[in-house]
Design a protein around this motif. Structure first.
Motif, PDB file in Angstrom:
ATOM      1  N   ILE A 149       0.526  -1.584   0.163  1.00 25.48           N
ATOM      2  CA  ILE A 149       0.282   0.198   0.071  1.00 25.48           C
ATOM      3  C   ILE A 149       0.876   1.304  -0.435  1.00 25.48           C
ATOM      4  O   ILE A 149       1.631   0.821   0.492  1.00 25.48           O
ATOM      5  N   ALA A 150       0.744   2.144  -0.814  1.00 20.60           N
ATOM      6  CA  ALA A 150       1.401   3.558  -1.667  1.00 20.60           C
ATOM      7  C   ALA A 150       0.763   4.823  -0.755  1.00 20.60           C
ATOM      8  O   ALA A 150      -0.504   4.632  -0.414  1.00 20.60           O
ATOM      9  N   ALA A 151       1.779   5.655   0.291  1.00 22.03           N
ATOM     10  CA  ALA A 151       0.996   6.631   0.728  1.00 22.03           C
ATOM     11  C   ALA A 151       1.658   7.873   0.296  1.00 22.03           C
ATOM     12  O   ALA A 151       3.096   8.137  -0.315  1.00 22.03           O
ATOM     13  N   LEU A 165      -2.230   4.055  -2.205  1.00 22.25           N
ATOM     14  CA  LEU A 165      -3.426   3.363  -2.829  1.00 22.25           C
ATOM     15  C   LEU A 165      -2.658   1.458  -2.499  1.00 22.25           C
ATOM     16  O   LEU A 165      -1.429   1.565  -2.390  1.00 22.25           O
ATOM     17  N   GLU A 166      -4.275   0.633  -2.683  1.00 26.03           N
ATOM     18  CA  GLU A 166      -3.517  -0.784  -2.646  1.00 26.03           C
ATOM     19  C   GLU A 166      -2.900  -1.203  -3.965  1.00 26.03           C
ATOM     20  O   GLU A 166      -3.945  -0.984  -4.702  1.00 26.03           O
ATOM     21  N   LEU A 181       4.551   1.478   1.003  1.00 26.43           N
ATOM     22  CA  LEU A 181       5.621   2.629   0.307  1.00 26.43           C
ATOM     23  C   LEU A 181       5.264   3.767   0.685  1.00 26.43           C
ATOM     24  O   LEU A 181       3.842   4.767   0.298  1.00 26.43           O
ATOM     25  N   ARG A 182       6.782   4.572   0.936  1.00 28.32           N
ATOM     26  CA  ARG A 182       5.857   6.563   0.943  1.00 28.32           C
ATOM     27  C   ARG A 182       7.684   6.733   0.667  1.00 28.32           C
ATOM     28  O   ARG A 182       8.714   6.343   0.524  1.00 28.32           O
ATOM     29  N   ASP A 183       6.835   8.264   0.538  1.00 32.72           N
ATOM     30  CA  ASP A 183       8.498   8.815   0.588  1.00 32.72           C
ATOM     31  C   ASP A 183       8.863   9.748   2.066  1.00 32.72           C
ATOM     32  O   ASP A 183       8.529   9.223   3.016  1.00 32.72           O
ATOM     33  N   CYS A 194       1.177   5.429  -6.813  1.00 31.98           N
ATOM     34  CA  CYS A 194       0.443   6.772  -6.437  1.00 31.98           C
ATOM     35  C   CYS A 194       0.878   7.662  -7.107  1.00 31.98           C
ATOM     36  O   CYS A 194      -0.450   8.563  -6.844  1.00 31.98           O
ATOM     37  N   GLU A 195       1.612   8.095  -7.921  1.00 32.72           N
ATOM     38  CA  GLU A 195       1.680   9.609  -8.477  1.00 32.72           C
ATOM     39  C   GLU A 195       0.766   9.635 -10.021  1.00 32.72           C
ATOM     40  O   GLU A 195       0.522  10.699 -10.237  1.00 32.72           O
TER      41      GLU A 195
END
Length: 360
Positions: A178-180, A199-200, A242-244, A278-279
């Protein structure tokens, strides 16, 4: 008088066979004319005549129809040349050297396609592993041939033996990621709002947790807790977040997901492509909604984003899921009675987005 009479009688007698044999005489006359013309042309030519292969072919074929004693009179070349041409064309009929290939037989196109497919679907397989798999399914091909096919296609026949690349890792773990990411909104009256989107990767389900003008770490942790509760309800907790490296997340934000046995993956600095999914969804939100709506305040932004989130999860088709929305699990039934059933339109956000369904 007597001579004149005999001349007239002779002409009359000779006219009878000439009438009966006019066709043969005319043909012989034409041949004599052509033969004389050929003789004149030979006298005028200064250098040797060069004949094309087609000319040699026809001279050799026509030589079988003319008696050999007349070859010198009919053909513009010597009898020896005609015989040499004839032997050459006869020998070419039984010569298989030009049609015989040396070495191994060529590899079939279907086998080449299968080799490249195995290399693409198994990036850690080398040419010997691919050759073994081909032998297992019935294709007897040597490893050197597999090496040549891969090398000609620009594929490394002996790939690296280390860990997977970032793209390969994300592809394999898509069901568990899952991304943020944050994105901003510019209201009509000035200022700036921020929204946090999750976003999954596996289902493409979108979560827009909230909108605020002051995205503090405390606010971010609260959104993470709300999402964790939602995942517990669905009983589908992912394994990775997953995140920055934005400072708005913090250790407390990571702790919420680590408590759910999730591992935190951080993308490299200034590398948005490492969080490409996510982008991309943030870009879709802008192109489909935010670029066409004047946002008044936080409440209006929450309402608009909630409507789009519901449309995205329940109706919007996705190529990665075979044109199914995130919350659908099977393809809709095929409609056959098209002339009877009507298509209904549902307006989302005042008609900015439309949804279509058939009547029941």
């Amino acid at each position: 008088m007597i001579v004149s009479l005999l001349y007239k009688v002779a002409r009359k007698l000779l006219c009878v066979p000439s009438v009966l044999l006019r066709r043969e005489e005319a043909k012989d006359a034409e041949l004599l004319v052509l033969r004389h013309e050929n003789t004149v042309l030979r006298r005028q030519l200064a250098g040797p005549v060069r004949y094309e292969p087609a000319d040699r072919f026809w001279f050799a074929v026509l030589s079988t129809l003319v008696p050999r004693r007349r070859w010198r009179e009919v053909f513009p070349v010597t009898p020896g040349t005609l015989l040499a041409w004839h032997r050459r064309f006869t020998a070419a009929k039984w010569d298989y050297s030009a049609r015989r290939r040396t070495g191994r037989p060529p590899t079939r196109a279907a086998v080449k396609t299968l080799v490249l497919r195995l290399a693409q679907e198994n990036p850690r397989w080398g040419h010997r592993r691919i050759q073994a798999e081909l032998a297992r399914i019935g294709h007897q091909i040597v490893a050197s041939t597999v090496w040549e096919i891969l090398n000609a296609a620009g594929v490394d026949p002996a790939p690296r033996r280390t860990g997977p690349t970032w793209r390969e890792f994300l592809t394999v773990q898509a069901e568990s990621i899952i991304a943020a990411d944050f994105f901003h909104i510019d209201p009509a009256l000035g200022g700036r709002l921020y929204a946090l989107a999750f976003l999954e990767h596996g289902t493409r389900r979108l979560h827009i947790s909230g909108v605020t003008a002051h995205p503090t770490r405390y606010w971010t942790v609260r959104q993470a807790r709300n999402l964790a509760v939602d995942m517990d309800i669905r009983m589908e907790p992912p394994r990775f977040l997953l995140r920055d490296r934005d400072g708005k997340y913090g250790e407390a934000f990571d702790g919420v997901f680590q408590a759910e046995d999730m591992e935190i993956l951080k993308s490299a600095p200034r590398a948005p492509r490492m969080n490409a999914h996510c982008e991309r969804i943030i870009g879709s939100i802008r192109r489909e909604v935010l670029d066409h709506v004047l946002i008044a305040n936080e409440a209006h932004a929450r309402k608009v984003l909630a409507a789009y989130e519901r449309h995205h999860n329940e109706h919007r088709p996705h190529q990665a899921r075979h044109q199914l929305p995130p919350e659908a699990h099977e393809q809709p039934a095929t409609v056959h009675d098209l002339d009877i059933r009507m298509v209904l339109r549902t307006r989302i956000l005042g008609g900015l987005i439309n949804e279509y369904r058939y009547t029941a």
